[in-house]
Motif scaffolding. Sequence first.
Motif, short mmCIF file in Angstrom:
data_model
loop_
_atom_site.label_atom_id
_atom_site.label_comp_id
_atom_site.label_asym_id
_atom_site.label_seq_id
_atom_site.Cartn_x
_atom_site.Cartn_y
_atom_site.Cartn_z
N CYS A 304 0.84 -1.21 0.00
CA CYS A 304 0.00 0.00 0.00
C CYS A 304 0.87 1.26 0.00
CB CYS A 304 -0.93 0.00 1.21
SG CYS A 304 -2.25 -1.23 1.12
N ALA A 305 1.95 1.24 0.79
CA ALA A 305 2.87 2.38 0.80
C ALA A 305 3.50 2.57 -0.58
CB ALA A 305 3.95 2.18 1.86
N TRP A 306 3.91 1.48 -1.18
CA TRP A 306 4.46 1.50 -2.54
C TRP A 306 3.44 2.09 -3.51
CZ3 TRP A 306 6.43 -3.65 -5.20
CH2 TRP A 306 6.90 -3.35 -6.48
N GLY A 307 2.18 1.66 -3.39
CA GLY A 307 1.13 2.15 -4.27
C GLY A 307 0.87 3.64 -4.11
N LEU A 308 0.93 4.14 -2.89
CA LEU A 308 0.72 5.57 -2.65
C LEU A 308 1.86 6.39 -3.23
CD1 LEU A 308 -0.63 5.39 1.01
CD2 LEU A 308 -1.87 6.34 -0.95
N GLN A 309 3.08 5.88 -3.10
CA GLN A 309 4.22 6.58 -3.71
C GLN A 309 4.09 6.60 -5.23
OE1 GLN A 309 8.02 5.11 -2.20
NE2 GLN A 309 7.11 4.74 -0.20
N PHE A 310 3.61 5.49 -5.79
CA PHE A 310 3.40 5.42 -7.23
C PHE A 310 2.31 6.41 -7.65
CE2 PHE A 310 0.90 3.73 -10.78
CZ PHE A 310 1.88 3.62 -11.75
#
Length: 422
Positions: A304-310
């Motif tokens: 989820c953190a990766w997705g928000l950064q993306f």
Amino acid sequence: MAYIPQASLDNLKKYSYKGVDKSLLSQYVLNPFWNWFVTLWPLNVAPNTITLTGLSLVLMNFFTMLYYDLGYLAEKGGATGPPQWVYFTWAAGLFLYQSLDAIDGKQARRTGMAGPLGEMFDHGCDALNTTLEVILAARALNLGRSWWTVASQIATLANFYLTTWEEYHTGQLFLAAFSGPVEGILMIVAIYIISGIYGTEVWDTPILTFTKLDKIPFIAEHVQNVGLNEAFMAFGAIGLAFNILHSYANVRQASRAKGQPTVRPLLLLLPFVFSATLQVIWLSHPKWNHSAIIQSPLFVPFLCAWGLQFAHNVGRMILAHVTSTAFPIWDWMWIWSIIGVVDAQLPRILGRPPVIQSSYESTAVFVYMTLVISFLAYARFCTLVINDITNHLGIACFTVRKKDAEGNWRVAEKPAEKAKSS
């Protein structure tokens, strides 16, 4: 920092959406349905409200998964996933998301609200949905906490990045004969329905056994009998390769028409490669007194953190497109990820334990801090950009406004008020 330079604000007024949809399914089946579906919405409902409603349905699906997984985790220390009937709700939620995502632009044209704000809002919700659906689909395919799920995340985000990169260079959104927003979403809907009927274990069935091709000696001898879920991943890889070639062909053609270099745009794919590589190296850290992130309950918050950064990264790309500004290359959140990567890899780099992620508890704190910071960074981006666009154009995000005779934006009358005044 300001996301829209003062000198570029006037470019917002010059922006107009352009798109090409070559999907036969979209043109002859779904579009007639969408044209009818949009008429059910009153003209005083803002297009962004429709978009947000669709994302809310996906969030409900995601929280449903967390509810069952975390409940089981708290009770038995492991995750089994939701009951089969829940997958039908996921299918309905995703189909409605696709429908609402398709009609928000139609509602914008009905209400005279089409513009850069809708483009930003729509793509922002799509970027968030991309990661959420990866996690949900991985659960439905019984992939679990595995590198297959990581591969799904990379492939899905890469497709979205490619589409945004292509739109920036060509000035229009291309949807091929087989695209993620149309056929891709319907495939995932079908996966949810199949999981609801047969359970997620059906996806572990070897593909040759499922198709009876294992009864053919030559095929059984020379073709690896992988599971249906792994075969689906291979199909996704082929789709990604096709999309790379298709997107670059469009960008190459547009660059030639403008008399610009045709190879330089490829370099602008490197930011995604760099960010994805960081996440993979972080996940591949050696075990040190605790299990790896990918094998623990921290896997979902990490994704989820990766997705928000993306979402923050592609949001800046879309913003650059609608404001005609330079393509964004660097994202400051990568500094945080680099710290996480270096710390996790200290056993390999220096032969010493990590400083920050030395135990499961400390790793959990760091991963959740990454999630919170990523969320706040993206929320800040959305807030600042929405405020800049609405203030400069004199419009509202969730209120329908129309131009009066003098060309000024006014709040649209509700149907009852309009009938009363007439």
